[in-house]
Design an enzyme around this catalytic site. Structure first.
Site, PDB file in Angstrom:
ATOM      1  N   ASP A  78       0.869  -1.156   0.000  1.00  0.00           N
ATOM      2  CA  ASP A  78       0.000   0.000   0.000  1.00  0.00           C
ATOM      3  C   ASP A  78       0.918   1.222   0.000  1.00  0.00           C
ATOM      4  O   ASP A  78       2.117   1.105   0.239  1.00  0.00           O
ATOM      5  CB  ASP A  78      -0.855  -0.056   1.261  1.00  0.00           C
ATOM      6  CG  ASP A  78      -1.739   1.146   1.383  1.00  0.00           C
ATOM      7  OD1 ASP A  78      -2.281   1.559   0.354  1.00  0.00           O
ATOM      8  OD2 ASP A  78      -1.882   1.662   2.499  1.00  0.00           O
ATOM      9  N   GLU A 127      -3.447  20.213   2.479  1.00  0.00           N
ATOM     10  CA  GLU A 127      -4.027  21.492   2.833  1.00  0.00           C
ATOM     11  C   GLU A 127      -3.550  21.949   4.189  1.00  0.00           C
ATOM     12  O   GLU A 127      -3.178  23.111   4.380  1.00  0.00           O
ATOM     13  CB  GLU A 127      -5.556  21.374   2.851  1.00  0.00           C
ATOM     14  CG  GLU A 127      -6.175  21.678   1.531  1.00  0.00           C
ATOM     15  CD  GLU A 127      -7.585  22.224   1.685  1.00  0.00           C
ATOM     16  OE1 GLU A 127      -8.322  21.702   2.534  1.00  0.00           O
ATOM     17  OE2 GLU A 127      -7.907  23.161   0.953  1.00  0.00           O
ATOM     18  N   ARG A 174      -5.647   4.082  -7.745  1.00  0.00           N
ATOM     19  CA  ARG A 174      -7.103   4.143  -7.725  1.00  0.00           C
ATOM     20  C   ARG A 174      -7.727   2.755  -7.670  1.00  0.00           C
ATOM     21  O   ARG A 174      -8.719   2.486  -8.312  1.00  0.00           O
ATOM     22  CB  ARG A 174      -7.620   4.866  -8.975  1.00  0.00           C
ATOM     23  CG  ARG A 174      -7.502   6.352  -8.885  1.00  0.00           C
ATOM     24  CD  ARG A 174      -8.883   6.985  -8.789  1.00  0.00           C
ATOM     25  NE  ARG A 174      -8.782   8.355  -8.304  1.00  0.00           N
ATOM     26  CZ  ARG A 174      -8.987   8.697  -7.048  1.00  0.00           C
ATOM     27  NH1 ARG A 174      -9.284   7.807  -6.138  1.00  0.00           N
ATOM     28  NH2 ARG A 174      -8.895   9.946  -6.674  1.00  0.00           N
ATOM     29  N   LYS A 220      -7.303  -4.960  -5.157  1.00  0.00           N
ATOM     30  CA  LYS A 220      -6.014  -5.282  -4.545  1.00  0.00           C
ATOM     31  C   LYS A 220      -5.909  -6.793  -4.347  1.00  0.00           C
ATOM     32  O   LYS A 220      -4.896  -7.418  -4.676  1.00  0.00           O
ATOM     33  CB  LYS A 220      -5.887  -4.581  -3.195  1.00  0.00           C
ATOM     34  CG  LYS A 220      -5.634  -3.099  -3.291  1.00  0.00           C
ATOM     35  CD  LYS A 220      -5.363  -2.513  -1.906  1.00  0.00           C
ATOM     36  CE  LYS A 220      -5.095  -1.020  -2.025  1.00  0.00           C
ATOM     37  NZ  LYS A 220      -4.687  -0.429  -0.745  1.00  0.00           N
ATOM     38  N   ASN A 258      -8.536  -0.768   3.964  1.00  0.00           N
ATOM     39  CA  ASN A 258      -8.640  -1.106   2.548  1.00  0.00           C
ATOM     40  C   ASN A 258      -7.583  -2.115   2.113  1.00  0.00           C
ATOM     41  O   ASN A 258      -7.626  -2.637   1.025  1.00  0.00           O
ATOM     42  CB  ASN A 258      -8.563   0.162   1.687  1.00  0.00           C
ATOM     43  CG  ASN A 258      -7.323   0.968   2.011  1.00  0.00           C
ATOM     44  OD1 ASN A 258      -6.614   0.639   2.962  1.00  0.00           O
ATOM     45  ND2 ASN A 258      -7.059   1.975   1.235  1.00  0.00           N
ATOM     46  N   ASP A 259      -6.620  -2.357   2.989  1.00  0.00           N
ATOM     47  CA  ASP A 259      -5.589  -3.341   2.645  1.00  0.00           C
ATOM     48  C   ASP A 259      -5.916  -4.733   3.173  1.00  0.00           C
ATOM     49  O   ASP A 259      -5.209  -5.684   2.877  1.00  0.00           O
ATOM     50  CB  ASP A 259      -4.246  -2.907   3.225  1.00  0.00           C
ATOM     51  CG  ASP A 259      -3.880  -1.512   2.797  1.00  0.00           C
ATOM     52  OD1 ASP A 259      -4.078  -1.216   1.614  1.00  0.00           O
ATOM     53  OD2 ASP A 259      -3.421  -0.725   3.635  1.00  0.00           O
TER      54      ASP A 259
END
Lengths: 340, 1192
Positions: free
Chosen positions: B399, B503, B797, B803, B826-827
């Site tokens: 990742d 930001e 993306r 993955k 998400n991994d």
């Protein structure tokens, strides 16, 4: 490094063990060790080999087969008959002194004392003199645990039942006179067998212990009459019985029968002359292509005669030296690792 | 008691699955009638009473254990029992009890954990008042009160909260790994209940909803309240595992409890991973079974012959047992030999493997060089059964965010009005590398400055303070054009809540340079400009999105001046500039390229003055567009496009996406070890590419970097084909797929795509959309082929599912060992899919770590995990297996040779007790010593020579070939070990003329020879002799003789008459010189050929290991690696990257948002999210430096 000792509760211990930094000896197969090592081992082996071979060669062995297969041999008639206590005799001549102490062995071949079921067919408790096993022998003795009338057999099992029952006497004929060579049957079994493993039940007379039991089927007389003359050699502690019960590892074996009693004329061994062995031929071996023999032998520091070890040491020693030369050549050619 | 009832109900309910859940608030009797699970959880497997039967059952399900149980039963049949029952029973009990102890220990830990969770306290509304109850006593339908920072007790329906609009903020890190706060909102109808206990107690709403499931993002149900029906969705649910943040209190209705919660439903059974050695072992064990059957069949046939020719004649002395003829005898012999030769399948093999892996896992846990002191996190082997596979990794899937990078952005450089700031030069004009020790700019003149911000170029501060208008405008833009939320708990202590770390970094930079963004309301932004408070009127936020790649704000200054401030991707901004700044544009472009070359993330800044009338008109049209029902987006975009043009360029910023320490070096090391690294990230292409360059995966030396970003299947195919043809024009059009069969019984079909050689290095970057097409059945081989030709593959993306698909693709068609490393939820999918999953721990999200097999705090530890621990584990396991098979085969084959001399009667060569103790006592510890402490070279040499890793990838140390070699070697050794004693003993006697060729002496001799040879072989196999190894070996030899002499002593016979029949054997034969000469001869005859063979092999074909070992012998320590300086890159490309998604622009402008208590708190994000807080000074160390500083 940032020092944050105060909050480092999870920091692993810094020991050589946990960090896998244990000091270690790391041998490596380098030419400096391997090649000289082979040379040294080779030379040492050759030395040992020579010593062994010389020792082995000095041992005298005399083997006499008396199975009686061939018709000309003295015991051929006995081997074919089924008569008990068939007699035959064997002659041999010694031209020189047979160096003492001389041991008198009987040998059997193609005889599978190492067969698993044969080897298991005995009852250690019974042989230890435990009377409760006299009346109910272990089932491992089967089919020699009870006779046809369901009486327990003592000693039970195949090993005891098949005990070797040929007997020998040795006579020496010199200058026309015939002398009986004295044979010593004491202490031919292992000390531990005689004193620890085998015991007679502590019943006197010994015969009473065997009440209600029968002798093994192949036996001529019961266990308590194996040597009626000497109570310390009778019953389960009879030396011949003990020798037989120590079963052989291989199908061809010899077992100690007697020692030549080193007294009188025989102090130095068996003197030159003509000898006769009178054999009481009982033991059938021809059924299974077996053979019986008598062996006279003396011993050295390395036991009985055995040329194998000496030769093996010599051969392997020489191979080591040859190998070291080969390795030296390979090393000289490739030179790994490049040292200096 | 409650839990018993619920478990009973659950058991009862199992038959018919729940179709719909119905519950009524505050009505326990109604809810109990459905038998829903309460909130107690149970992850443990056993209780005290069920442990023994269940655990035994589990253990006997393993093939090996069942086999030994079968053997034990065979041994109880007297006709075939060639060995006493204890020879199998003792080792079996030993093995079973070790496993049982391990299982029991695991389960006790689970019990503890369960108890701790179940005993947490929460306020439950019962009988009209709040009672503090344990979690496990909470029932479905209860109303619970949660307070700030508390864990959510169960899956709750949010009823009311302390915040405006019935909002609550939750952190879902434990659930999905995302650390930003999520907003949940209760129904207005229930929100009115507020914290009115009486009203809540009277609340009798009835919920109908879906049955328990594991979908975290979906919930469907209805709430019936006073005859009104309300729809319920996921936005109203608080899931167990979340934490309440920034919310004083809230009330919730328990919908799912304990095992039914989505957290528990998700935690379900994780896939049990097995290593490739395990698979090989299964095959080998089957082969061994076959071999065993073969040997036994030979024995049975030969026994039949023997019985016919010899045995039937020998019946005089050994009659057959009743009812057993020669044929039956040979049949029984088969089974007898199964028992005798069973040791070819080593009983302690599996348990020893477990112990070795456990040991290696502990070494990983204990390693201080994988301990991260900053957050006190040691490395952790969470799965203890995979360690040797770490030595065989071929592909790493990584990742990006949080794994390669720290997810911290730092404002590094900027270009203002054609002048670049941020670099330091020495007197000769050489650029100076900025390190820890470089002097930082003093911001103490600014009392609102962020103390953690560091900058090194003094000239910029001087310019700003001297009042340079461009510089001031630059920072004014940064302080105005963003969607950051400020939080000021104490006067002067500002915290920024930024949606993207980029930001935050920019606003913080402006803050330190004297343009402090202080507060905002929907209409205004308050900025302290060089100490003076200035309030700007915020007229519009033109929010960021991925197409626009820019954001703008329109503000009215205190003097009434209207200005549009815009920041965005350089390519986009530069297109929209006023022609008057062409010259500046050139200069700035140069700077941008320079920044991009340094791997920095760039943004271009521009402004535009607007006139009042145009603005008025535009505002009007904007308002119309924003309430339009059709094509609202398009209309707005058009308007934005219109106003954001002819802008004046101010400059550019360069933000560094800080890599974790040592990432480029680690990647280089791993590449040297021939490990391929693929980056799979959810980030955008620009960001991913940027990181690819900065961590040295994409290099300037690469011949080409291909981009695959087509949106159609044909397009993707075309792009892949083009890339492949360019790399390898000669390659065949069809991929070369070799099909082989493998696995148990060769039923598995395996297809392997062959590696193809490519000249030069290439990179491949593939987009998520394209990847979706490329992963389709017809394209995936093409994808794999092309990707494997490239040195570097970056997929951007990608979704979590993709993955996992990528990992599976490689796993399936490359037959290579894969490792996935990541930190976020998400991994999880790829971590679970890969052979080995690694989680980055110490971050807030725990999901990745929880589902990983290994975890540590920094990516750079991966090289140590693989190149040191993995390699060692693999070597240890292979040495262990080779040695173990050797030892057992040699041991067993002796029986085979002896069979030819004992009438194939299944007579064992050794004493039964020796058979019992051989694996469990005599040789157990030395083997463990070898397989726990073995090192061919130490860790520094391992890291110095990453090439040492490649034999593991190729599976070179232990494979079928090695196994066959091992068996041949055993055959040789067993022949020597049997026939040398045979030849030297068959016709000899003791030195007192007594018997020595008896069975018992021969057995003792054979077993002593065997043991000594086995230890000698161990000696040859061990490279690393620690004191423990020495102790184990010598102690084992001592124990052997001690036990032998004890068992064969008179005393033992007197106590246990028939158990130890070998009385006197030891003392009668081991005092004979020829016995020792035989032992000596057979040992050397077994060892010397091995020594000679290995020596010659080293000379002729030295392996990399031999070379490094020889080198390590000469030099005590490896030379430290030279420090490399960052190479300057020159290629032109955009460095634009911004981890910003569609923002909070609307929310910032929303009136509602600040409806209630806007003076009190303005926290949209918990302050811990601010990257600035984490922005501690980072050490930049090279790996070698570290290892030096940690050495004692």
């Amino acid at each position: 490094m940032v020092k944050q000792e105060s909050e480092s509760t999870n920091r692993p211990d810094n020991t050589a063990f946990t960090q896998q930094r244990l000091p270690a000896w790391q041998p490596i197969l380098s030419a400096g060790i391997v090649i000289p090592g082979f040379v040294l081992i080779g030379l040492a082996f050759i030395g040992i080999g020579v010593a062994l071979l010389v020792t082995s060669r000095s041992i005298q062995v005399l083997e006499l087969d008396y199975t009686g297969d061939s018709n000309g041999s003295p015991c051929s008639s006995c081997s074919q008959s089924v008569i008990a206590n068939c007699k035959c005799s064997l002659n041999f001549t010694l031209t020189t002194l047979f160096q003492g102490p001389v041991f008198f062995y009987y040998g059997l071949s193609n005889y599978f004392q190492n067969y698993r079921r044969y080897g298991a067919s005995k009852d250690d408790n019974q042989l230890y003199g435990d009377l409760s096993y006299f009346t109910s022998p272990s089932s491992s003795c089967s089919p020699y645990d009870y006779d046809s009338s369901k009486k327990p057999i003592v000693p039970c099992g195949s090993i005891a039942n098949s005990m070797f029952n040929d007997t020998f006497t040795l006579t020496w004929t010199v200058n026309g006179t015939t002398n009986n060579v004295p044979l010593d049957g004491k202490g031919i079994a292992w000390w531990t067998d005689y004193n620890i493993k085998y015991r007679n039940p502590s019943v006197t007379p010994l015969k009473n212990a065997f009440n209600g039991t029968v002798k093994p089927i192949n036996w001529a007389k019961p266990a308590y009459e194996l040597d009626a003359s000497d109570p310390s050699n009778n019953g389960f502690v009879n030396q011949d019985f003990l020798v037989w019960m120590r079963r052989a590892a291989l199908p061809n074996f010899r077992k100690l029968y007697r020692r030549i009693d080193a007294s009188g004329d025989y102090q130095k061994g068996l003197p030159a002359g003509n000898y006769t062995i009178d054999i009481t031929y009982n033991y059938p071996v021809r059924a299974f292509n077996g053979a019986k023999k008598i062996v006279f032998s003396n011993v050295s520091w390395m036991g009985g005669s055995n040329e194998f070890l000496g030769i093996a040491y010599l051969v392997i020693g020489s191979l080591c030296v040859v190998m070291s030369v080969v390795m030296l050549i390979v090393y000289a050619k490739f030179k790994f690792p490049d040292e200096e | 008691m409650g839990s018993v009832v619920s478990r009973f109900n659950r058991v009862r309910g199992k038959g018919k699955s729940e179709e719909e859940r119905r519950l009524r608030a505050n009505d326990r009797s109604f809810n109990l009638s459905h038998g829903y699970a309460n909130n107690a959880i149970r992850t443990s497997k056993y209780s005290i009473f069920t442990f023994l039967p269940l655990n035994l059952f589990e253990q006997f399900r393993r093939l090996a254990n069942a086999y030994f149980l079968f053997l034990l039963i065979l041994q109880l049949i007297p006709q075939i029992s060639s060995l006493s029952w204890f020879t199998t029973a003792v080792p079996l009990v030993f093995v079973l009890s070790i496993s049982a102890v391990k299982d029991a220990n695991d389960d006790i830990n689970r019990h503890k954990c369960d108890r701790q969770v179940n005993n947490r306290k929460v306020d439950v509304l019962m009988d009209g008042q709040l009672k503090n109850e344990k979690w496990m006593n909470v029932q479905v339908g209860d109303i619970v009160k949660l307070e700030n920072n508390e864990f959510v007790t169960a899956d709750l329906l949010l009823l009311s909260s302390s915040e405006p609009l019935n909002l609550v903020y939750v952190e879902t890190a434990e659930l999905d790994g995302e650390t930003n706060l999520k907003v949940k909102q209760a129904l207005t109808a229930t929100g009115e209940l507020e914290d009115n206990i009486e009203a809540l107690a009277a609340f009798n709403g009835e919920v109908r909803c879906e049955p328990p499931n594991n979908r975290l993002d979906k919930f469907k149900g209805t709430l019936t309240m006073n005859d009104d029906i309300y729809a319920l969705d996921n936005d109203k649910m608080l899931l167990r595992g979340c934490t309440l943040r920034n919310t004083e209190w809230c009330f919730g209705l328990v919908i799912f409890g304990g095992p039914d919660t989505k957290l528990m439903q998700n935690s379900g059974k994780s896939v049990f991973k097995r290593t490739s050695i395990d698979h090989l072992m299964n095959i080998l064990v089957l082969c061994i079974f076959g071999f065993l059957g073969f040997m036994c069949a030979i024995m049975a046939i030969l026994n039949a012959f023997w019985e016919a020719s010899e045995g039937s004649l020998f019946t005089v002395f050994l009659p057959r047992e009743a009812g057993i003829d020669a044929h039956l005898s040979s049949f029984l012999t088969f089974w007898s030999y199964v028992i005798v030769l069973n040791t070819v399948v080593p009983i302690s093999l599996y348990v020893s493997m477990e112990v070795i892996r456990l040991g290696n896992s502990f070494f990983i846990n204990w390693d201080r060089k994988m301990y991260y002191p900053k957050n006190d996190t040691p490395a952790q082997a969470r799965t203890t059964t995979l360690s040797e596979e770490l030595g065989q990794i071929k592909y790493i899937f990584s990742d990006k965010t949080g794994t390669l990078t720290q997810n911290i952005m730092t404002f590094n450089k900027c270009s203002i009005n054609g002048k670049t700031y941020g670099d330091l030069y020495d007197f000769s004009g050489q650029r100076v590398e900025i390190t820890e020790r470089t002097e930082r700019v003093d911001f103490s003149w600014n009392n609102l400055a962020d103390p953690k911000f560091s900058f090194h170029d003094h000239s910029l501060v001087e310019m700003v303070r001297s009042g340079n208008p461009e510089n001031q405008e630059f920072f004014r833009l940064l302080s105005l054009c963003h969607t950051v939320m400020p939080e000021e708990k104490k006067e002067g202590e500002l915290n920024y809540q930024a949606q993207s770390p980029d930001e935050g970094a920019l606003v913080t930079a402006a803050r330190n340079f004297g343009f402090v963004f202080r507060s905002r309301t929907p209409e205004t932004i308050t900025v302290i400009e060089m100490g003076k408070q200035v309030i700007y009127e915020l007229l519009a936020v033109l929010d960021f999105n991925n197409v626009r790649k820019r954001m703008s704000v329109i503000v009215r200054g205190p003097e009434g001046k209207l200005t549009l401030y815009c920041k965005g991707a350089d390519t986009i901004i530069l297109e929209r500039l006023d022609p008057s700044c062409n010259k500046l544009m050139k200069l700035t472009t140069n700077h941008l390229n320079e920044y991009a070359g340094d791997g920095l993330r760039t943004l271009a800044l521009a402004y535009k003055d607007l006139d009042e009338s145009y603005m008025k008109d535009w505002t009007q049209r904007h308002h119309e567009a924003s309430i339009a029902m059709e094509e609202r987006e398009e209309k707005l975009d058009e308007l934005y496009e219109e106003i954001e043009k002819d802008m004046m360029l101010l400059g550019a910023t360069a933000v560094e996406d800080k890599l974790q320490d040592g990432v480029p070096q680690t990647i280089e090391q791993l590449a040297k070890a021939d490990i391929k690294i693929w980056v799979l990230t959810g980030d955008k292409q620009e960001t991913a590419e940027n990181i690819g360059y900065s961590c040295n995966m994409l290099r300037e030396e690469m011949k080409d970097v291909f981009f695959v970003s087509a949106n159609t299947a044909e397009g993707v195919k075309e792009e892949l084909l083009n890339a492949r043809r360019k790399m390898c024009p000669k390659a065949a059009e069809e991929p070369s797929v070799t099909t082989s069969r493998g696995g148990l019984f060769w039923v598995e079909k395996m297809e392997t795509v062959q590696d193809e050689k490519v000249d030069g290095e290439y990179g491949l970057i593939i987009n998520g959309h394209s990847l979706a097409f490329a992963l389709e059945k017809n394209l995936r081989l093409e994808l794999l082929r092309t990707a494997c030709m490239c040195q570097t593959v970056i997929c951007c993306r990608v979704t979590p599912l993709q993955k996992a698909q990528v990992v599976q693709l490689v796993k399936k068609y490359k037959q290579a060992v894969t490792l996935a490393i990541g930190d976020g939820a998400n991994d999880v999918s790829m971590i679970k899919a890969a052979h080995i999953g690694v989680g980055i721990s110490g971050q807030e999200g725990m999901q990745a770590v929880l589902s990983s097999d290994f975890s540590f705090a920094q990516f750079r530890y991966l090289q140590r995990l693989l190149l040191v621990h993995g390699r060692w584990s693999y070597i240890r396991m292979c040495k262990f297996l080779g040695y173990f098979f050797y030892k057992n085969f040699t041991f067993t084959l002796m029986h085979f040779w002896y069979a030819f001399f004992c009438g194939f009667s299944a007579q064992t060569v050794y004493d039964e007790w020796f058979i019992t103790f051989y694996n469990t006592i005599y040789t157990a510890l030395p083997v463990l010593g070898l397989s726990l402490f073995e090192q061919d070279v130490n860790d520094r040499w391992s890291l110095q020579h990453p090439q040492l890793y490649t034999p593991g990838q190729k599976n070179q140390y232990f494979n079928k070939k090695a196994f066959v070699r091992c068996v041949m070697h055993s055959c040789y050794s067993s022949l020597i070990l049997f026939f040398i004693p045979w030849a030297s003993m068959h016709d000899t006697v003791r030195d007192d003329g007594k018997d020595i060729a008896d069975y018992q002496s021969f057995a003792l001799l054979a077993q002593t020879c065997l043991l000594i040879v086995v230890f000698a072989q161990l000696f040859l196999d061990t490279y690393y002799w620690t004191a423990i190894n020495q102790l184990f070996v010598w102690a084992s030899i001592a124990v052997y003789f001690a036990i032998t002499f004890t068992m064969y002593s008179s005393g033992m016979f007197l106590i246990f008459t028939s158990a130890f029949p070998f009385t006197g054997t030891a003392r009668n034969s081991l005092n004979q010189p020829n016995v020792w000469l035989t032992i000596f001869l057979s040992s050397l005859l077994c060892v010397l050929p091995v020594v000679a063979f290995r020596f010659i092999l080293i000379q002729l074909r030295p392996t990399i290991n031999d070379e490094v070992r020889a080198k390590a012998r000469k030099e005590a320590l490896p030379a430290p690696a030279p420090r490399r300086t960052l190479k300057k890159r020159i290629t032109r490309r955009s460095g634009y990257a911004f981890s910003h998604s569609q923002g909070y622009g609307a929310l910032v402008m929303s009136q509602k948002f600040l409806l209630k208590g806007h003076m009190r708190r303005l926290a949209l994000f918990d302050h811990r999210d601010s990257p600035m807080v984490q922005n501690q000074p980072q050490h930049y160390r090279t790996i070698t430096e570290e290892s030096e500083s940690q050495s004692p």
